[in-house]
Design a protein around this motif. Structure first.
Motif, PDB file in Angstrom:
ATOM      1  N   LEU A 159       0.819  -1.266   0.068  1.00 13.15           N
ATOM      2  CA  LEU A 159       0.017   0.158  -0.100  1.00 13.15           C
ATOM      3  C   LEU A 159       0.835   1.360  -0.051  1.00 13.15           C
ATOM      4  CD1 LEU A 159      -2.755  -1.155   2.323  1.00 13.15           C
ATOM      5  CD2 LEU A 159      -2.852  -1.153  -0.050  1.00 13.15           C
ATOM      6  N   LEU A 160       2.186   1.242   0.645  1.00 12.35           N
ATOM      7  CA  LEU A 160       2.987   2.232   0.787  1.00 12.35           C
ATOM      8  C   LEU A 160       3.576   2.348  -0.611  1.00 12.35           C
ATOM      9  CD1 LEU A 160       4.625   4.444   2.133  1.00 12.35           C
ATOM     10  CD2 LEU A 160       6.644   2.630   2.530  1.00 12.35           C
ATOM     11  N   GLU A 161       3.736   1.659  -1.360  1.00  7.04           N
ATOM     12  CA  GLU A 161       4.418   1.775  -2.860  1.00  7.04           C
ATOM     13  C   GLU A 161       3.281   2.257  -3.620  1.00  7.04           C
ATOM     14  OE1 GLU A 161       6.933  -1.325  -4.253  1.00  7.04           O
ATOM     15  OE2 GLU A 161       7.588   0.080  -5.993  1.00  7.04           O
ATOM     16  N   ASP A 162       1.993   1.771  -3.664  1.00  9.29           N
ATOM     17  CA  ASP A 162       0.793   2.322  -4.475  1.00  9.29           C
ATOM     18  C   ASP A 162       0.799   3.802  -4.122  1.00  9.29           C
ATOM     19  OD1 ASP A 162       0.425  -0.346  -5.280  1.00  9.29           O
ATOM     20  OD2 ASP A 162      -1.552  -0.451  -3.904  1.00  9.29           O
ATOM     21  N   LYS A 163       0.700   3.987  -2.968  1.00  2.82           N
ATOM     22  CA  LYS A 163       0.636   5.407  -2.521  1.00  2.82           C
ATOM     23  C   LYS A 163       1.639   6.322  -3.042  1.00  2.82           C
ATOM     24  CE  LYS A 163      -1.821   7.408   0.365  1.00  2.82           C
ATOM     25  NZ  LYS A 163      -3.194   7.852   0.135  1.00  2.82           N
ATOM     26  N   LEU A 164       3.035   5.770  -3.122  1.00  2.00           N
ATOM     27  CA  LEU A 164       4.081   6.682  -3.837  1.00  2.00           C
ATOM     28  C   LEU A 164       4.112   6.736  -4.998  1.00  2.00           C
ATOM     29  CD1 LEU A 164       6.832   5.202  -1.391  1.00  2.00           C
ATOM     30  CD2 LEU A 164       6.478   7.615  -1.526  1.00  2.00           C
ATOM     31  N   LYS A 165       3.688   5.641  -5.714  1.00  2.00           N
ATOM     32  CA  LYS A 165       3.280   5.699  -7.331  1.00  2.00           C
ATOM     33  C   LYS A 165       2.105   6.775  -7.776  1.00  2.00           C
ATOM     34  CE  LYS A 165       4.294   0.804  -8.420  1.00  2.00           C
ATOM     35  NZ  LYS A 165       3.605  -0.355  -8.280  1.00  2.00           N
ATOM     36  N   TYR A 166       1.275   6.710  -6.890  1.00  2.00           N
ATOM     37  CA  TYR A 166       0.148   7.715  -6.918  1.00  2.00           C
ATOM     38  C   TYR A 166       0.656   9.227  -6.880  1.00  2.00           C
ATOM     39  CZ  TYR A 166      -4.102  10.373  -5.866  1.00  2.00           C
ATOM     40  OH  TYR A 166      -4.996  11.334  -5.611  1.00  2.00           O
ATOM     41  N   LEU A 167       1.520   9.402  -5.887  1.00  2.00           N
ATOM     42  CA  LEU A 167       1.981  10.694  -5.633  1.00  2.00           C
ATOM     43  C   LEU A 167       2.985  11.135  -6.672  1.00  2.00           C
ATOM     44  CD1 LEU A 167       2.341  10.638  -1.751  1.00  2.00           C
ATOM     45  CD2 LEU A 167       0.552  11.967  -2.833  1.00  2.00           C
ATOM     46  N   ASP A 168       3.637  10.100  -7.027  1.00  2.00           N
ATOM     47  CA  ASP A 168       4.745  10.490  -8.097  1.00  2.00           C
ATOM     48  C   ASP A 168       4.077  10.732  -9.516  1.00  2.00           C
ATOM     49  OD1 ASP A 168       7.399   9.960  -7.762  1.00  2.00           O
ATOM     50  OD2 ASP A 168       7.746   8.291  -9.143  1.00  2.00           O
ATOM     51  N   ARG A 169       2.893  10.248  -9.860  1.00  2.00           N
ATOM     52  CA  ARG A 169       2.280  10.545 -10.976  1.00  2.00           C
ATOM     53  C   ARG A 169       1.593  11.990 -10.862  1.00  2.00           C
ATOM     54  NH1 ARG A 169       0.079   5.384 -10.552  1.00  2.00           N
ATOM     55  NH2 ARG A 169      -1.953   5.938  -9.716  1.00  2.00           N
ATOM     56  N   HIS A 173       6.104  14.840  -4.353  1.00  2.00           N
ATOM     57  CA  HIS A 173       7.240  14.073  -3.395  1.00  2.00           C
ATOM     58  C   HIS A 173       7.275  14.338  -2.002  1.00  2.00           C
ATOM     59  CE1 HIS A 173      10.564  11.375  -3.199  1.00  2.00           C
ATOM     60  NE2 HIS A 173      11.008  12.149  -2.436  1.00  2.00           N
ATOM     61  N   PRO A 174       6.738  13.150  -1.266  1.00  2.00           N
ATOM     62  CA  PRO A 174       6.544  13.576   0.198  1.00  2.00           C
ATOM     63  C   PRO A 174       7.846  13.980   0.833  1.00  2.00           C
ATOM     64  CG  PRO A 174       5.870  11.322  -0.264  1.00  2.00           C
ATOM     65  CD  PRO A 174       6.476  11.864  -1.416  1.00  2.00           C
ATOM     66  N   LYS A 175       7.862  14.951   1.793  1.00  2.00           N
ATOM     67  CA  LYS A 175       9.188  15.547   2.468  1.00  2.00           C
ATOM     68  C   LYS A 175       9.618  14.186   3.237  1.00  2.00           C
ATOM     69  CE  LYS A 175      10.515  19.422   0.964  1.00  2.00           C
ATOM     70  NZ  LYS A 175      10.053  20.796   1.684  1.00  2.00           N
ATOM     71  N   PHE A 176       8.795  13.695   4.005  1.00  2.00           N
ATOM     72  CA  PHE A 176       9.420  12.691   4.448  1.00  2.00           C
ATOM     73  C   PHE A 176       7.995  11.619   5.177  1.00  2.00           C
ATOM     74  CE2 PHE A 176       8.790  16.105   7.867  1.00  2.00           C
ATOM     75  CZ  PHE A 176       8.030  15.802   8.599  1.00  2.00           C
ATOM     76  N   MET A 177       8.349  10.277   5.711  1.00  2.00           N
ATOM     77  CA  MET A 177       7.380   9.534   6.024  1.00  2.00           C
ATOM     78  C   MET A 177       7.736   9.400   7.536  1.00  2.00           C
ATOM     79  SD  MET A 177       6.614   5.656   5.020  1.00  2.00           S
ATOM     80  CE  MET A 177       8.040   5.030   5.371  1.00  2.00           C
ATOM     81  N   TYR A 178       6.501   9.219   8.211  1.00  2.00           N
ATOM     82  CA  TYR A 178       6.532   9.032   9.972  1.00  2.00           C
ATOM     83  C   TYR A 178       5.950   7.811  10.207  1.00  2.00           C
ATOM     84  CZ  TYR A 178       5.290   9.829  14.971  1.00  2.00           C
ATOM     85  OH  TYR A 178       4.930   9.640  15.960  1.00  2.00           O
ATOM     86  N   CYS A 204      14.236   3.793  -0.290  1.00  2.00           N
ATOM     87  CA  CYS A 204      15.281   4.046  -1.074  1.00  2.00           C
ATOM     88  C   CYS A 204      14.999   3.958  -2.572  1.00  2.00           C
ATOM     89  CB  CYS A 204      16.438   2.856  -0.994  1.00  2.00           C
ATOM     90  SG  CYS A 204      17.033   2.684   0.706  1.00  2.00           S
ATOM     91  N   LYS A 205      14.067   3.448  -2.849  1.00  2.80           N
ATOM     92  CA  LYS A 205      13.749   3.379  -4.307  1.00  2.80           C
ATOM     93  C   LYS A 205      12.865   4.669  -4.607  1.00  2.80           C
ATOM     94  CE  LYS A 205      10.354   0.890  -7.285  1.00  2.80           C
ATOM     95  NZ  LYS A 205       9.641  -0.402  -7.205  1.00  2.80           N
ATOM     96  N   TYR A 206      12.184   5.517  -3.703  1.00  2.00           N
ATOM     97  CA  TYR A 206      11.584   6.561  -3.911  1.00  2.00           C
ATOM     98  C   TYR A 206      12.014   7.753  -3.417  1.00  2.00           C
ATOM     99  CZ  TYR A 206       7.859   3.791  -6.240  1.00  2.00           C
ATOM    100  OH  TYR A 206       6.847   2.981  -7.001  1.00  2.00           O
ATOM    101  N   ASP A 207      13.457   7.599  -2.794  1.00  3.33           N
ATOM    102  CA  ASP A 207      14.240   8.392  -2.291  1.00  3.33           C
ATOM    103  C   ASP A 207      13.463   9.273  -0.962  1.00  3.33           C
ATOM    104  OD1 ASP A 207      16.187  10.348  -2.121  1.00  3.33           O
ATOM    105  OD2 ASP A 207      15.685  11.815  -3.569  1.00  3.33           O
TER     106      ASP A 207
END
Ligand SMILES: Cc1ncc(COP(=O)(O)O)c(C=O)c1O
Length: 418
Positions: A159-169, A173-178, A204-207
């Motif tokens: 789900l994290l990766e799905d969210k990051l892909k969505y945000l990438d599109r 880019h999130p400043k950080f994850m907590y 690491c993949k999504y910096d």
């Protein structure tokens, strides 16, 4: 009520700040009949008062000229050094002293990180639910929180990766994850080793930078310790927050941040404007408590105490609660997480509970993107054993009555935004 004269003058960011429901509820502790499972307080009976008295005498006899003075913004060097080494010995994440900044509790760490990283509108990723104090810090800095649903093993990597892909599109880019990876507040869940590795790989993949908040990791009652996310951190992308609040005493207001030196330098500048330095006397006391070997035996004592209280609360839940309610059994920390049937709104039920002199925290405020109307957090560390049994009985009566009144009703307009 007096009409506010200042409303038009308050800053935009202060208007984003909402008083925490937890803080409001803590006021209820003052009523002698009230049994509160609402706060997240350590048990004062467990403070090592007698052992701390000679430590404080020693601080005054031998170190008073420094302990009563301002200190450096980064903190008392002996304390920074022992923490840096301790993170290697106890956590497999060795640090240099220059990577450690002493904070006024980890809550200040959250605020300082927000201050140095967040511009209005910046994205922050969290679990859904997550710690309310962190939500408050991020929202106060006008962040936009994007929350990823968690399960009984915490953040779900897919789900994290799905969210990051969505945000990438969307080029966001999130400043950080907590994350609170171990015995999370509010749910008590812990992310297992394999998932931690997977999450780090995705970071690491999504910096992505991670803020790893860890107030409860040492309060483990059973089971194997999970490695810190910081211990995988070859790429220097984890900011670790530790605190003495739950393992010694929150009154000292001493916590720490372990982070790359560049971040520590930036955060120190922000901290200068905030408080110049962390309470020197508290830092000396905490250091001497470690130096005189009070801390770790004390942790063992509170672990035994809280394990017993957790078991007592779970026994009482099993005896008195209706079977439509579910709860977990965390292997440590301070909280149980309860899920009621969907037609129960724990916020609507709260006044009834308070009327019956028992308090809890409703789950909904811990969900930055909505949801959780039928959840609650129960704290088992603070109440006495008798209060735990009596309080759970009272709460069971309230819930049974509420279920009878509401059964069959369809949950009203609770929309959970993913
Ligand atoms: C997850 C989490 N982070 C941070 C804090 C703040 O702790 P302190 O500022 O006392 O170190 C708490 C307090 O309950 C917490 O639960």
């Amino acid at each position: 009520m007096m009409k506010s004269t200042f409303a038009h003058m308050f800053s935009k960011s202060s208007n984003n700040m909402k008083s925490s429901e937890i803080r409001e509820l803590l006021k209820l502790l003052n009523s002698p009949e009230m049994i509160s499972f609402a706060g997240g307080l350590p048990n004062p009976d467990a403070f090592p008062i007698e052992k701390l008295k000679p430590v404080m005498d020693h601080v005054m006899a031998s170190h008073a000229r420094d302990a009563l003075q301002y200190g450096t913004t980064e903190g008392h060097n002996k304390l920074r050094d022992v923490i840096a080494r301790g993170m290697g010995e106890h956590y497999g994440a060795p640090q240099q002293m220059s990577n450690i900044l002493i904070t006024n509790g980890s809550q200040q760490g959250l605020n300082l990180i927000s201050k140095v990283f967040l511009n209005p509108g910046d994205k922050v990723l969290t679990g859904n639910p997550t710690y309310l104090g962190a939500i408050m810090a991020f929202v106060a800095h006008e962040a936009s929180i994007s929350a990823v649903t968690i399960d009984e093993q915490g953040m779900v990597p897919e789900l994290l990766e799905d969210k990051l892909k969505y945000l990438d599109r969307r080029k966001e880019h999130p400043k950080f994850m907590y994350l609170v990876p171990t015995f999370q507040n509010p749910t008590g869940v812990t992310i297992p080793h394999k998932r931690r590795e997977k999450i780090y790989e995705i970071m690491c993949k999504y910096d992505l930078i991670l803020v790893e908040d860890d107030p409860y990791g040492l309060l483990r009652f059973e089971g194997k310790r999970e490695p810190l996310m910081k211990s995988f951190d070859d790429e220097n992308r984890v900011i670790y927050l530790g605190t003495f609040s739950k393992i010694l005493a929150p009154g000292f207001r001493v916590g720490w941040m372990a982070a790359p030196e560049e971040i520590i330098r930036k955060v120190s500048i922000a901290k200068q404007a905030e408080d110049l330095c962390t309470n020197s006397f508290g830092q000396f006391c905490v250091f001497e408590a470690m130096y005189h070997n009070i801390l770790f035996p004390h942790i063992e004592e509170i672990v035994n105490l809280y394990r017993k209280k957790r078991d007592l609360m779970i026994d009482a839940l099993e005896t008195h609660f209706p079977k439509d309610v579910r709860w977990n059994k965390p292997q440590g920390g301070l909280f149980l997480w309860l899920v009621m049937p969907d037609y129960i709104n724990t916020l609507t039920m709260l006044p009834k509970a308070i009327e019956n002199n028992v308090a809890y925290v409703t789950g909904e405020p811990f969900f930055p993107n909505g949801g959780g109307h039928n959840t609650m957090r129960l704290n088992y560390s603070y109440a006495t054993d008798d209060q735990i049994v009596e309080g759970i009985k009272r709460l069971a009566d309230v819930i049974k009555e509420f279920i009878d009144e509401n059964k069959g009703k369809i949950a009203e307009d609770y929309v959970s935004i993913p």
